[in-house]
Design a protein around this motif. Structure first.
Motif, PDB file in Angstrom:
ATOM      1  N   ASP A 108       0.840  -1.204   0.000  1.00 29.75           N
ATOM      2  CA  ASP A 108       0.000   0.000   0.000  1.00 29.75           C
ATOM      3  C   ASP A 108       0.870   1.247   0.000  1.00 29.75           C
ATOM      4  OD1 ASP A 108      -2.558  -1.233   0.166  1.00 29.75           O
ATOM      5  OD2 ASP A 108      -2.139  -1.705   2.270  1.00 29.75           O
ATOM      6  N   PHE A 109       2.046   1.133   0.608  1.00 33.22           N
ATOM      7  CA  PHE A 109       2.943   2.292   0.624  1.00 33.22           C
ATOM      8  C   PHE A 109       4.388   1.829   0.548  1.00 33.22           C
ATOM      9  CE2 PHE A 109       2.762   0.953   5.019  1.00 33.22           C
ATOM     10  CZ  PHE A 109       4.000   1.237   5.547  1.00 33.22           C
ATOM     11  N   GLN A 110       5.251   2.720   0.071  1.00 30.35           N
ATOM     12  CA  GLN A 110       6.691   2.480   0.084  1.00 30.35           C
ATOM     13  C   GLN A 110       7.319   3.441   1.071  1.00 30.35           C
ATOM     14  OE1 GLN A 110       8.284   2.762  -3.877  1.00 30.35           O
ATOM     15  NE2 GLN A 110       7.003   1.113  -4.654  1.00 30.35           N
ATOM     16  N   VAL A 111       8.481   3.081   1.570  1.00 33.53           N
ATOM     17  CA  VAL A 111       9.152   3.932   2.549  1.00 33.53           C
ATOM     18  C   VAL A 111      10.212   4.772   1.831  1.00 33.53           C
ATOM     19  CG1 VAL A 111      10.492   3.959   4.688  1.00 33.53           C
ATOM     20  CG2 VAL A 111       8.784   2.167   4.305  1.00 33.53           C
ATOM     21  N   PRO A 112      10.089   6.097   1.880  1.00 30.82           N
ATOM     22  CA  PRO A 112      11.088   6.937   1.203  1.00 30.82           C
ATOM     23  C   PRO A 112      12.337   7.104   2.051  1.00 30.82           C
ATOM     24  CG  PRO A 112       9.416   8.323   2.211  1.00 30.82           C
ATOM     25  CD  PRO A 112       9.051   6.897   2.542  1.00 30.82           C
ATOM     26  N   ALA A 113      13.403   7.599   1.454  1.00 32.51           N
ATOM     27  CA  ALA A 113      14.552   8.060   2.235  1.00 32.51           C
ATOM     28  C   ALA A 113      14.149   9.429   2.787  1.00 32.51           C
ATOM     29  CB  ALA A 113      15.775   8.189   1.340  1.00 32.51           C
ATOM     30  N   VAL A 114      14.499   9.704   4.052  1.00 32.48           N
ATOM     31  CA  VAL A 114      14.026  10.947   4.668  1.00 32.48           C
ATOM     32  C   VAL A 114      15.182  11.757   5.232  1.00 32.48           C
ATOM     33  CG1 VAL A 114      12.492  11.966   6.401  1.00 32.48           C
ATOM     34  CG2 VAL A 114      11.853   9.821   5.311  1.00 32.48           C
ATOM     35  N   TYR A 115      15.267  13.001   4.785  1.00 31.18           N
ATOM     36  CA  TYR A 115      16.211  13.937   5.388  1.00 31.18           C
ATOM     37  C   TYR A 115      15.435  14.779   6.397  1.00 31.18           C
ATOM     38  CZ  TYR A 115      19.137  17.928   6.253  1.00 31.18           C
ATOM     39  OH  TYR A 115      19.854  18.897   6.902  1.00 31.18           O
ATOM     40  N   ARG A 116      15.905  14.808   7.647  1.00 29.25           N
ATOM     41  CA  ARG A 116      15.216  15.590   8.683  1.00 29.25           C
ATOM     42  C   ARG A 116      16.136  16.612   9.283  1.00 29.25           C
ATOM     43  NH1 ARG A 116      10.644  12.908  10.421  1.00 29.25           N
ATOM     44  NH2 ARG A 116      10.610  10.712   9.841  1.00 29.25           N
ATOM     45  N   ASN A 117      15.589  17.778   9.519  1.00 32.38           N
ATOM     46  CA  ASN A 117      16.317  18.793  10.277  1.00 32.38           C
ATOM     47  C   ASN A 117      15.270  19.657  10.976  1.00 32.38           C
ATOM     48  OD1 ASN A 117      18.041  20.638  11.334  1.00 32.38           O
ATOM     49  ND2 ASN A 117      19.027  21.179   9.405  1.00 32.38           N
ATOM     50  N   GLY A 118      15.080  19.411  12.268  1.00 30.90           N
ATOM     51  CA  GLY A 118      14.038  20.122  13.003  1.00 30.90           C
ATOM     52  C   GLY A 118      12.676  19.856  12.383  1.00 30.90           C
ATOM     53  N   ASP A 119      11.926  20.922  12.124  1.00 29.08           N
ATOM     54  CA  ASP A 119      10.577  20.759  11.560  1.00 29.08           C
ATOM     55  C   ASP A 119      10.588  20.431  10.074  1.00 29.08           C
ATOM     56  OD1 ASP A 119       9.242  21.172  13.886  1.00 29.08           O
ATOM     57  OD2 ASP A 119       8.972  23.324  13.593  1.00 29.08           O
ATOM     58  N   LEU A 120      11.757  20.525   9.450  1.00 30.53           N
ATOM     59  CA  LEU A 120      11.825  20.249   8.014  1.00 30.53           C
ATOM     60  C   LEU A 120      12.045  18.754   7.763  1.00 30.53           C
ATOM     61  CD1 LEU A 120      12.055  21.488   5.099  1.00 30.53           C
ATOM     62  CD2 LEU A 120      14.525  21.432   5.445  1.00 30.53           C
ATOM     63  N   SER A 121      11.188  18.153   6.962  1.00 28.25           N
ATOM     64  CA  SER A 121      11.401  16.765   6.524  1.00 28.25           C
ATOM     65  C   SER A 121      11.315  16.744   5.014  1.00 28.25           C
ATOM     66  CB  SER A 121      10.313  15.824   7.040  1.00 28.25           C
ATOM     67  OG  SER A 121      10.110  15.981   8.408  1.00 28.25           O
ATOM     68  N   ILE A 122      12.292  16.122   4.384  1.00 28.42           N
ATOM     69  CA  ILE A 122      12.243  15.969   2.934  1.00 28.42           C
ATOM     70  C   ILE A 122      12.276  14.475   2.630  1.00 28.42           C
ATOM     71  CG2 ILE A 122      13.366  16.498   0.733  1.00 28.42           C
ATOM     72  CD1 ILE A 122      14.571  18.958   2.061  1.00 28.42           C
ATOM     73  N   ALA A 123      11.202  13.978   2.031  1.00 30.88           N
ATOM     74  CA  ALA A 123      11.123  12.558   1.706  1.00 30.88           C
ATOM     75  C   ALA A 123      11.465  12.374   0.236  1.00 30.88           C
ATOM     76  CB  ALA A 123       9.722  12.041   1.994  1.00 30.88           C
ATOM     77  N   ILE A 124      12.320  11.380  -0.032  1.00 25.18           N
ATOM     78  CA  ILE A 124      12.758  11.156  -1.416  1.00 25.18           C
ATOM     79  C   ILE A 124      12.359   9.759  -1.862  1.00 25.18           C
ATOM     80  CG2 ILE A 124      14.772  11.044  -2.955  1.00 25.18           C
ATOM     81  CD1 ILE A 124      15.764  12.737  -0.072  1.00 25.18           C
ATOM     82  N   SER A 125      11.653   9.699  -2.969  1.00 23.73           N
ATOM     83  CA  SER A 125      11.230   8.406  -3.504  1.00 23.73           C
ATOM     84  C   SER A 125      11.686   8.263  -4.947  1.00 23.73           C
ATOM     85  CB  SER A 125       9.705   8.312  -3.451  1.00 23.73           C
ATOM     86  OG  SER A 125       9.271   7.203  -4.211  1.00 23.73           O
ATOM     87  N   THR A 126      12.131   7.071  -5.283  1.00 20.93           N
ATOM     88  CA  THR A 126      12.364   6.777  -6.699  1.00 20.93           C
ATOM     89  C   THR A 126      11.320   5.760  -7.170  1.00 20.93           C
ATOM     90  OG1 THR A 126      13.861   4.907  -6.364  1.00 20.93           O
ATOM     91  CG2 THR A 126      14.868   7.108  -6.387  1.00 20.93           C
ATOM     92  N   GLY A 127      10.274   5.612  -6.361  1.00 16.49           N
ATOM     93  CA  GLY A 127       9.208   4.668  -6.725  1.00 16.49           C
ATOM     94  C   GLY A 127       9.700   3.229  -6.789  1.00 16.49           C
TER      95      GLY A 127
END
Ligand SMILES: C[C@@]1(CC(=O)O)c2cc3[nH]c(cc4nc(cc5[nH]c(cc(n2)[C@H]1CCC(=O)O)[C@@](C)(CC(=O)O)[C@@H]5CCC(=O)O)C(CC(=O)O)=C4CCC(=O)O)c(CCC(=O)O)c3CC(=O)O
Ligand SMILES: NC(=O)C1=CN([C@@H]2O[C@H](COP(=O)(O)OP(=O)(O)OC[C@H]3O[C@@H](n4cnc5c(N)ncnc54)[C@H](O)[C@@H]3O)[C@@H](O)[C@H]2O)C=CC1
Length: 202
Positions: A108-127
């Motif tokens: 149902d879902f894939q797990v992205p790579a996640v860059y976190r810094n405080g309130d900022l989260s950037i999720a990266i997916s290559t599908g």
């Protein structure tokens, strides 16, 4: 695929399997605020054992059975046995979200790579095309959003609350919200003063 940010606090999560992949998923879930993780696996890694010892995750030392999924909001199947992972897929209810480590297409879902810094989260997916590339992109962007950026976001959060509370004209609100996130504020050593001045001049 449709990205979302899930609140995981108090949500029942079941992870089937206790190897390297399960460990990575559990660490990611904890980073994401999960507080109610149950592991189902005859064996688990040393790191997972430590989390169990500290009471951070619950371990049911056993092989997977269908009723292990009862009440789960989110499920991850990460055993090294494809048929067990498939059983999990077949055993889950339609409203339960499942990730199968060796079957991205049916998950149902894939797990992205996640860059976190405080309130900022950037999720990266290559599908699923290249998990390693997702990991590399995460490392490549880290320097763009460093500690200084974290401070900037804290400032923006405060400034936005003030603007929303103090300014009623929608046009002015928008102009101010745009102004505080400009490079002038990002690079300023005295944001707070600059902001007060901006509000006075509005
Ligand atoms: C589809 C997906 C499903 C899912 O797990 O959600 C999936 C699937 C599979 N991964 C495999 C292998 C590897 N995965 C990693 C690493 C990560 N994998 C993650 C996510 C995802 N992996 C989802 C897609 C994400 C996307 O592409 O956007 C990350 C981002 C997040 C995380 O897992 O937490 C995390 C990096 C976290 C970080 O450090 O930032 C490495 C590298 C390493 O370990 O260093 C390898 C070895 C190299 C290689 O094989 O490429 C295999 C083959 C298994 C086999 O050989 O049998 C499958 C199965 C298949 O492809 O069918
Ligand atoms: N999605 C991803 O990011 C990746 C997925 N994989 C896939 O994930 C699978 C797991 O990889 P690893 O963690 O490295 O394997 P591993 O061999 O380290 O761990 C497997 C775990 O599953 C448990 N297990 C086995 N049978 C079980 C059962 N019936 N019920 C409950 N638990 C059971 C074992 O006790 C062990 O803890 C691999 O087979 C591979 O296909 C591999 C790499 C990355």
């Amino acid at each position: 695929m449709y990205p979302v940010m899930l609140h995981l606090c108090s949500k029942p999560i079941v992870v089937i399997g206790g190897g390297a992949v399960a460990e990575r998923k559990v660490v990611g879930l904890l980073d994401g605020g999960a507080t109610a993780i149950t592991l189902v696996s005859p064996e688990i890694t040393d790191t997972l054992r430590e989390l169990v010892r500290e009471g951070i995750v619950v371990w049911q030392q056993k092989q997977y059975e269908k009723n292990d999924l009862e009440g789960a909001f989110l499920i991850i199947a990460a055993t090294d046995c494809a048929s067990v992972n498939t059983e999990v897929l077949q055993g889950k209810a339609p409203n339960q979200l499942v990730n199968i480590a060796d079957n991205p297409g049916q998950s149902d879902f894939q797990v992205p790579a996640v860059y976190r810094n405080g309130d900022l989260s950037i999720a990266i997916s290559t599908g699923g095309a290249s998990p390693m590339l997702a990991k590399k992109i995460k490392r490549d962007i880290a320097h763009l959003f460093d500690e200084e950026y974290n401070e900037f976001i804290k400032f923006l959060s405060m400034a936005r609350q003030r603007i929303l509370a103090e300014i009623s004209d929608p046009g002015k609100k928008r102009v101010l919200l745009r102004e505080v996130m400009s490079d002038r504020f990002l690079s300023s050593g005295s944001r707070a003063e600059l902001f007060e001045e901006l509000l006075r001049r509005r």
